[in-house]
Design an enzyme around this catalytic site. Structure first.
Site, PDB file in Angstrom:
ATOM      1  N   GLU A  78       0.811  -1.224   0.000  1.00 60.94           N
ATOM      2  CA  GLU A  78       0.000   0.000   0.000  1.00 60.94           C
ATOM      3  C   GLU A  78       0.846   1.275   0.000  1.00 60.94           C
ATOM      4  O   GLU A  78       0.350   2.346   0.342  1.00 60.94           O
ATOM      5  CB  GLU A  78      -0.927   0.001   1.225  1.00 60.94           C
ATOM      6  CG  GLU A  78      -1.841  -1.196   1.332  1.00 60.94           C
ATOM      7  CD  GLU A  78      -2.948  -1.240   0.291  1.00 60.94           C
ATOM      8  OE1 GLU A  78      -2.849  -0.517  -0.718  1.00 60.94           O
ATOM      9  OE2 GLU A  78      -3.903  -1.996   0.478  1.00 60.94           O
ATOM     10  N   HIS A  97      -2.635   2.949   8.318  1.00 59.83           N
ATOM     11  CA  HIS A  97      -3.693   2.211   7.616  1.00 59.83           C
ATOM     12  C   HIS A  97      -3.971   0.934   8.385  1.00 59.83           C
ATOM     13  O   HIS A  97      -3.039   0.220   8.771  1.00 59.83           O
ATOM     14  CB  HIS A  97      -3.254   1.882   6.188  1.00 59.83           C
ATOM     15  CG  HIS A  97      -4.104   0.849   5.511  1.00 59.83           C
ATOM     16  ND1 HIS A  97      -5.479   0.928   5.467  1.00 59.83           N
ATOM     17  CD2 HIS A  97      -3.778  -0.293   4.857  1.00 59.83           C
ATOM     18  CE1 HIS A  97      -5.958  -0.123   4.802  1.00 59.83           C
ATOM     19  NE2 HIS A  97      -4.945  -0.885   4.435  1.00 59.83           N
ATOM     20  N   HIS A  99      -7.063  -2.425   9.238  1.00 60.34           N
ATOM     21  CA  HIS A  99      -8.304  -3.149   8.936  1.00 60.34           C
ATOM     22  C   HIS A  99      -9.088  -3.326  10.240  1.00 60.34           C
ATOM     23  O   HIS A  99      -9.449  -4.438  10.610  1.00 60.34           O
ATOM     24  CB  HIS A  99      -7.991  -4.504   8.306  1.00 60.34           C
ATOM     25  CG  HIS A  99      -7.283  -4.416   6.998  1.00 60.34           C
ATOM     26  ND1 HIS A  99      -6.848  -5.538   6.324  1.00 60.34           N
ATOM     27  CD2 HIS A  99      -6.926  -3.357   6.230  1.00 60.34           C
ATOM     28  CE1 HIS A  99      -6.253  -5.173   5.194  1.00 60.34           C
ATOM     29  NE2 HIS A  99      -6.286  -3.851   5.125  1.00 60.34           N
ATOM     30  N   TYR A 118     -20.363  14.633  17.762  1.00 57.24           N
ATOM     31  CA  TYR A 118     -19.508  15.770  17.424  1.00 57.24           C
ATOM     32  C   TYR A 118     -18.046  15.393  17.232  1.00 57.24           C
ATOM     33  O   TYR A 118     -17.289  16.103  16.554  1.00 57.24           O
ATOM     34  CB  TYR A 118     -19.644  16.874  18.466  1.00 57.24           C
ATOM     35  CG  TYR A 118     -18.997  16.587  19.800  1.00 57.24           C
ATOM     36  CD1 TYR A 118     -17.646  16.856  20.017  1.00 57.24           C
ATOM     37  CD2 TYR A 118     -19.743  16.052  20.852  1.00 57.24           C
ATOM     38  CE1 TYR A 118     -17.051  16.596  21.234  1.00 57.24           C
ATOM     39  CE2 TYR A 118     -19.154  15.787  22.073  1.00 57.24           C
ATOM     40  CZ  TYR A 118     -17.807  16.059  22.271  1.00 57.24           C
ATOM     41  OH  TYR A 118     -17.222  15.786  23.479  1.00 57.24           O
ATOM     42  N   HIS A 160     -12.507  -2.547   2.520  1.00 62.03           N
ATOM     43  CA  HIS A 160     -11.063  -2.654   2.787  1.00 62.03           C
ATOM     44  C   HIS A 160     -10.717  -2.326   4.239  1.00 62.03           C
ATOM     45  O   HIS A 160     -10.240  -3.190   4.964  1.00 62.03           O
ATOM     46  CB  HIS A 160     -10.313  -1.719   1.824  1.00 62.03           C
ATOM     47  CG  HIS A 160      -8.842  -1.893   1.820  1.00 62.03           C
ATOM     48  ND1 HIS A 160      -8.064  -1.692   0.691  1.00 62.03           N
ATOM     49  CD2 HIS A 160      -7.957  -2.222   2.799  1.00 62.03           C
ATOM     50  CE1 HIS A 160      -6.792  -1.911   0.974  1.00 62.03           C
ATOM     51  NE2 HIS A 160      -6.703  -2.225   2.258  1.00 62.03           N
ATOM     52  N   TYR A 213      -8.636  22.816  20.669  1.00 59.54           N
ATOM     53  CA  TYR A 213      -8.781  21.592  21.468  1.00 59.54           C
ATOM     54  C   TYR A 213      -7.422  20.972  21.785  1.00 59.54           C
ATOM     55  O   TYR A 213      -6.580  20.793  20.913  1.00 59.54           O
ATOM     56  CB  TYR A 213      -9.625  20.588  20.683  1.00 59.54           C
ATOM     57  CG  TYR A 213      -9.869  19.272  21.387  1.00 59.54           C
ATOM     58  CD1 TYR A 213     -10.797  19.174  22.408  1.00 59.54           C
ATOM     59  CD2 TYR A 213      -9.162  18.133  21.026  1.00 59.54           C
ATOM     60  CE1 TYR A 213     -11.041  17.974  23.053  1.00 59.54           C
ATOM     61  CE2 TYR A 213      -9.394  16.920  21.664  1.00 59.54           C
ATOM     62  CZ  TYR A 213     -10.334  16.850  22.669  1.00 59.54           C
ATOM     63  OH  TYR A 213     -10.560  15.652  23.300  1.00 59.54           O
TER      64      TYR A 213
END
Length: 221
Positions: A78, A97, A99, A118, A160, A213
């Protein structure tokens, strides 16, 4: 591979620590996901198909923004998604990334996550989009991802999983956990009925609040 330099070795160790933390925190299984961090004129990324528990700093692969790699090991399949985030989003310092279970389940339904809560604002907007499906490791998948990431730091990847980026590895891991948490909450809320979705005006207020924040004033020595 040439002798690893100290700066690269330190970042490679951080990549491995992030991978292990993904599995401990339950947002990834085995070596399915991948992690990278921006380095020099490219990025350091996990190699293809290696168990995280066996990774050493020398195994973390250097890829440039043209997709060239001179290391002995192949980068994650990837790598294109990571490369395209770094090439198109100057603010990206690290990419994760995974799964993760609930994000992946929603991606298999091709569902965006709307502003049912929110905290969706952590991804940068009023939704977490789901990108169209394409074969893993392809440029088509990366192109779909970039479209879903417009004005966002995270998205689902159709049938995916999920992907996100942030300033550094710690923040990318934090965001990955937040995205999976939101996916889980949305999944459960949908089992009970149709969640109430916050309006654009309400989310605009949230996004304004999020600009400050987590920021703390500097403490005197």
């Amino acid at each position: 591979m040439a002798m690893i330099n100290p700066a690269r070795e330190d970042l490679a160790k951080q990549v491995i620590d992030t991978c292990l933390a993904m599995n401990v925190r339950g947002i990834n299984q085995g070596s399915a996901g991948n992690v990278s961090v921006r380095f020099e004129d490219g990025f350091l990324i996990t190699p293809s198909g290696m168990a995280y528990e066996k990774l050493q700093p020398r195994h973390i692969v250097l890829v440039d923004l043209d997709g060239h790699c001179d290391d002995d090991l192949n980068p994650s399949s990837e790598w294109r998604m990571h490369r395209d985030i770094y090439a198109n989003r100057a603010e990206a310092g690290a990419v994760l990334h995974a799964h993760s279970t609930f994000a992946t389940a929603l991606s298999c339904l091709r569902k965006d996550i709307p502003a049912f809560h929110y905290m969706i604002a952590v991804a940068g907007g009023n939704s977490i989009r789901c990108a169209d499906y394409a074969l893993f490791g392809t440029q088509a998948l990366s192109d779909h991802m970039l479209a879903a990431l417009v004005d966002r730091r995270a998205c689902l990847l159709g049938t995916h999983g999920m992907i996100c980026f942030h300033d550094n590895l710690d923040k990318a891991l934090w965001l990955g956990v937040e995205v999976e948490t939101l996916a889980k909450q949305y999944w459960h809320a949908c089992q009970a009925g149709a969640p109430v979705i916050l309006s654009q005006a309400e989310m605009d207020d949230v996004l304004q609040q999020f600009r400050g924040y987590g920021k703390q004033p500097a403490l005197a020595e």
